[in-house]
Design an enzyme around this catalytic site. Structure first.
Site, PDB file in Angstrom:
ATOM      1  CE1 TYR A   1     102.783  33.656   8.675  1.00  0.00           C
ATOM      2  CE2 TYR A   1     105.208  33.894   9.141  1.00  0.00           C
ATOM      3  CZ  TYR A   1     103.779  33.647   9.581  1.00  0.00           C
ATOM      4  OH  TYR A   1     103.723  33.543  10.957  1.00  0.00           O
TER       5      TYR A   1
ATOM      6  CE  LYS B   1     101.152  28.412  10.336  1.00  0.00           C
ATOM      7  NZ  LYS B   1     101.835  29.454   9.331  1.00  0.00           N
TER       8      LYS B   1
ATOM      9  CG  ASP C   1     106.276  29.181   2.774  1.00  0.00           C
ATOM     10  OD1 ASP C   1     105.576  28.224   2.859  1.00  0.00           O
ATOM     11  OD2 ASP C   1     106.276  29.917   3.660  1.00  0.00           O
TER      12      ASP C   1
ATOM     13  NE  ARG D   1     124.075  22.665  18.251  1.00  0.00           N
ATOM     14  CZ  ARG D   1     125.576  22.093  18.218  1.00  0.00           C
ATOM     15  NH1 ARG D   1     125.955  21.860  17.046  1.00  0.00           N
ATOM     16  NH2 ARG D   1     126.112  22.247  19.313  1.00  0.00           N
TER      17      ARG D   1
HETATM   18  C1  LIG Z   1     102.908  30.084   9.559  1.00  0.00           C
HETATM   19  C2  LIG Z   1     103.741  30.410   8.129  1.00  0.00           C
HETATM   20  C3  LIG Z   1     105.107  30.667   8.207  1.00  0.00           C
HETATM   21  C4  LIG Z   1     106.008  30.723   9.338  1.00  0.00           C
HETATM   22  O1  LIG Z   1     105.859  29.576  10.128  1.00  0.00           O
HETATM   23  P1  LIG Z   1     106.006  29.295  11.739  1.00  0.00           P
HETATM   24  O2  LIG Z   1     106.076  27.886  11.866  1.00  0.00           O
HETATM   25  O3  LIG Z   1     105.039  29.938  12.348  1.00  0.00           O
HETATM   26  O4  LIG Z   1     107.383  29.863  11.871  1.00  0.00           O
HETATM   27  C5  LIG Z   1     105.768  30.509   7.175  1.00  0.00           C
HETATM   28  N1  LIG Z   1     105.003  30.718   5.738  1.00  0.00           N
HETATM   29  C6  LIG Z   1     103.722  30.513   5.593  1.00  0.00           C
HETATM   30  C7  LIG Z   1     103.167  30.401   4.551  1.00  0.00           C
HETATM   31  C8  LIG Z   1     103.155  30.310   7.073  1.00  0.00           C
HETATM   32  O5  LIG Z   1     101.724  29.993   6.719  1.00  0.00           O
END
Ligand SMILES: *Cc1c(COP(=O)(O)O)cnc(C)c1O
Length: 396
Positions: free
Chosen positions: A111, A208, A183, A59
């Protein structure tokens, strides 16, 4: 491996392609293995009291995860990277830098999961939020108060693809003593590097484009300063939402091909956006890579392209439910950034947790669809969309 300094777009072009393949920990020093070993272990043998060989418990630290974290820090141009079990785990850990009584300014069509976190979880810890249209810098400036300790933004936003001037917004946040958190999931460091534009922290859903194959859930955070690195390292270990060794390896594997995938994603997205723009079945296209699109100028200054996600509103006379059922090769589902084209209905899927009144005010209408354009043959993508338009037209 270090990246060349200079214009944020220039350096993203050349050196970045090699860094994606060889950055972080390049293979295995001991054996010469080209691929980083998967250290599938929870603990480490110590040579008696005080005889730790660099690792004590996975961890706290694991060599495979560290290889990924180092790679991400280099790609984003930060001092340290941190890998988490999901994008939302990464965002949660970053927000843990705040404390009771603090407030977050949140860019207004982020998001849905990020919105839900700030709307439903953090208020219980005494951390509030306010939605702001961060693309309007005057409005942003006026929204700061002494309690605001962080600005959270996405550029482009999800799903309406609004562009925020990251350099200007980060400078405003800094002047008010607040952290700027970007983000960068939609763009990836290959197309846009927020830390180089002045942001303090970059977060990602590695699920993604970085992973890229719709086979993994992962999250990442990269920080600019050593002070933030130390604090986030503590939070990562203390709260424990870490990424597993195998998933870390899978993400490194995905990142190696990011440049070739992304080039094709973007090329296809441009073709699709242009086709949709002229289509009678489309009322409006949201894609910052289209000349003349809102924010296209700012986006061209801070990113290498408009990315590969676009949204479009169906014209009157087209049925969104019929459209969603009619696509064949294109996957209808949640998520984005996979090699396959993925179509999403934000109002009932990604943004279902955003109250209807806010959704409609933002423009996330029932007829809006989001398309993550994949790397398939562009003619096949266009043909699939064409068939869906035909099948969803009134009287079809
Ligand atoms: C999918 C997504 C998230 C969340 O990510 P997870 O891996 O599903 O927890 C956060 N920000 C954006 C822009 C996303 O497309």
């Amino acid at each position: 491996m270090a990246i060349r300094d200079g214009d944020p777009r220039e350096e993203a072009e050349g050196a970045m392609r090699s860094l994606l393949v060889h950055g972080g920990v390049d293979g295995d020093e001991r054996t010469g293995a080209v691929s980083v070993p998967i250290y599938q272990t929870s603990t480490y043998r110590q040579d008696g009291i005080g005889g730790m060989r660099g690792y004590e418990y996975s961890r706290t630290g694991n060599p495979t995860r560290e290889a990924l974290e180092k790679l991400m820090a280099e790609l984003e141009g930060g001092t340290a990277g941190f890998a988490f079990a999901s994008g939302l785990a990464a965002i949660t850990a970053v927000l843990m830098l705040l404390g009771s009584g603090d407030k977050v300014l949140l860019s207004h069509n982020v998001y849905g999961g990020t919105f839900r976190l700030l709307d439903r979880v953090f208020p219980g810890l005494g951390i509030g939020y306010e939605l702001v249209d961060a693309s309007d810098l005057d409005l942003l400036e006026a929204s700061f108060s002494p309690a605001v300790k962080a600005l959270v933004l996405e550029s482009p936003t999800n799903p309406l693809m609004e562009i925020t001037d990251i350099a200007a917004a980060s400078a405003i946040a800094r002047r008010h003593g607040a952290l700027s958190i970007v983000d960068n999931t939609f763009m990836t460091p290959y197309l846009q590097r927020p830390l180089r534009l002045g942001a303090d922290i970059v977060v990602h859903s590695g699920t993604k484009f970085l992973g890229g194959h719709s086979d993994l859930i992962a999250g990442l955070a990269v920080v600019a300063s050593p002070q933030l690195a130390e604090r986030l390292k503590f939070i990562q270990n203390a709260t424990g939402g870490i990424l597993q060794p195998f998933d870390s390896w899978l993400l490194i594997r995905g990142i190696k091909t990011l440049s070739v995938r992304m080039d094709r994603h973007v090329e296809n997205a441009r073709l699709v956006a242009r086709r949709l723009e002229d289509h009678p079945g489309v009322a409006r296209v949201y894609y910052p890579g289209l000349p003349g699109a809102a924010g296209a100028d700012v986006n061209a200054r801070q990113a290498r392209s408009g990315g590969a996600v676009l949204s479009f509103a169906l014209a009157e006379g087209y049925d969104v439910r019929a459209f969603s059922r009619a696509v064949k090769m294109i996957v209808f589902g949640e998520s984005l950034g996979g090699v396959e084209s993925i179509l999403t209905h934000p109002a009932t899927m990604t943004h279902a947790s955003v109250p209807e009144e806010i959704r409609l005010r933002l423009g996330i209408t029932d007829g809006l669809l989001r398309l993550s354009v994949g790397i398939e043959d562009s003619d096949d993508i266009l043909r699939d969309l064409e068939a869906a338009f035909a099948a969803s037209r009134a009287g079809a």
